[in-house]
Design an enzyme around this catalytic site. Structure first.
Site, PDB file in Angstrom:
ATOM      1  N   SER A 107       1.032  -1.069  -0.058  1.00  0.00           N
ATOM      2  CA  SER A 107       0.037  -0.095  -0.127  1.00  0.00           C
ATOM      3  C   SER A 107       0.979   1.212   0.028  1.00  0.00           C
ATOM      4  O   SER A 107       1.533   1.548  -0.867  1.00  0.00           O
ATOM      5  CB  SER A 107      -0.967  -0.213   1.169  1.00  0.00           C
ATOM      6  OG  SER A 107      -2.060   1.017   1.121  1.00  0.00           O
ATOM      7  N   HIS A 161      -8.416   1.217  -0.858  1.00  0.00           N
ATOM      8  CA  HIS A 161      -8.345   0.258  -1.929  1.00  0.00           C
ATOM      9  C   HIS A 161      -9.483  -0.284  -2.474  1.00  0.00           C
ATOM     10  O   HIS A 161      -9.817  -1.324  -2.771  1.00  0.00           O
ATOM     11  CB  HIS A 161      -7.396  -0.947  -1.620  1.00  0.00           C
ATOM     12  CG  HIS A 161      -5.867  -0.226  -1.248  1.00  0.00           C
ATOM     13  ND1 HIS A 161      -5.002   0.115  -2.095  1.00  0.00           N
ATOM     14  CD2 HIS A 161      -5.204  -0.205  -0.026  1.00  0.00           C
ATOM     15  CE1 HIS A 161      -4.061   0.657  -1.579  1.00  0.00           C
ATOM     16  NE2 HIS A 161      -3.992   0.387  -0.321  1.00  0.00           N
TER      17      HIS A 161
END
Length: 317
Positions: free
Chosen positions: A91, A204
């Site tokens: 991430s 996400h």
């Protein structure tokens, strides 16, 4: 010959007092903290060492703090002659990986992460305000495969696989109602746990589209280069070689899942094919989440992943 792969941790790794011992022991690490302060106008020493957990948990603070920590550690490792041949990040961790791979300059990666954190924080605050007491978020499903969890989400409106962490752990983003339904169905399917996470938003997933749109505009002013090291992408789960694709994926990153299990496999295959060299994996910065995921991936028996997150662990190199 010894080769290294660096795996950079993501948001959530932050802790009060992070890398203070490293900066006390290594001037090059403290220099990184000071340089980030100059670039951003943020007192990074105060943010890193005097902030409490609540302040550090904000996206606009945590992203900058974690990136600074990762860059500080890799500068120390570099001073010891240790440089990566391959990099990937979980991430947020993809951004220090972009720096380590030569895709973004030091100054630009700090500016990009600062913008990203501010944009994500603003979007999360807006989502929370619009859904007061009922905000979207994320749930970790433990004990089912990513394929099982993905299949469950297909029948639930506004539930999206977000982090494919390991063969038995998948994090799902969604609306509050969608996550409640997911948790019930996951337990019915045999999940050991379905745990609602204390996060600021549904990361996400398509629910972060507004943040992605704003981040795309912010990135227009930045130049991305082709990587000079092996680099892997969260969005594709594969090696990334083209600057334009990497820049595009930096935006898609906000609305698409982190395909960490795919990246681990590709990295393991790369190492397995390299018969002439001995590889070591290093998690530079804060925490040990990625070392733990690697250990549980099935690949950790052959190749170790070491968390380098303190002056003591750095002293081993």
């Amino acid at each position: 010959m010894k080769k290294y792969a660096f795996l950079f941790p993501g948001q959530g790794a932050q802790v009060p007092g992070m890398i203070k011992d490293i900066c006390d022991a290594y001037p090059e690490a403290r220099k990184v903290v000071d340089e980030v302060s100059k670039i951003t106008g943020v007192n990074m020493a105060e943010l890193l060492w005097e902030s409490d957990a609540a302040v550090l948990s904000r996206s606009d603070n945590s992203q900058l703090a974690i990136t600074t920590a990762s860059l500080a550690v890799i500068k120390v490792l570099e001073s010891k002659g240790i440089k990566p041949s391959a990099v990937m990040g979980f991430s947020l961790g993809e951004f220090p990986a972009l720096y380590a791979a030569g895709v973004l300059s030091f100054e630009d990666v700090i500016k990009v992460v600062r913008k990203r954190g501010q944009i994500m924080q603003a979007t999360c605050e807006k989502i929370a305000k619009e859904n007061e007491g009922h905000a979207p978020g994320m749930t970790a499903v433990i004990g089912l495969s990513p394929e099982q969890v993905t299949a469950i989400t297909k029948d639930i409106k506004d539930a999206y696989p977000a982090n494919l962490n390991s063969p038995v752990q998948t994090v799902v983003s969604g609306t509050a109602d969608a996550l409640t339904e997911l948790e019930a169905k996951a337990k019915e399917a045999g999940a050991r746990r379905a745990l609602r996470l204390a996060v600021a938003g549904p990361f996400h997933s398509p629910l972060m589209q507004e943040a992605a749109d704003n981040f795309e505009k912010a990135l227009a002013d930045f130049t991305f280069n082709n990587p000079d090291k092996i680099l892997f992408s969260n969005v594709t789960g594969k090696q990334a070689k083209d600057a334009a694709e990497i820049k595009k994926n930096a935006v898609l990153h906000l609305t698409n899942p982190v395909r960490w299990t795919d990246e681990e496999k590709v990295l393991n295959d790369l190492i397995a094919d390299d018969k002439d060299n001995e590889w070591e994996l290093i998690e530079p910065g804060v925490g040990s989440v990625l070392s733990g995921l690697w250990a549980k991936s099935g690949y950790g028996e052959e190749i170790k992943c070491v968390s380098v997150n303190s002056a003591e662990t750095l002293a081993n190199y």
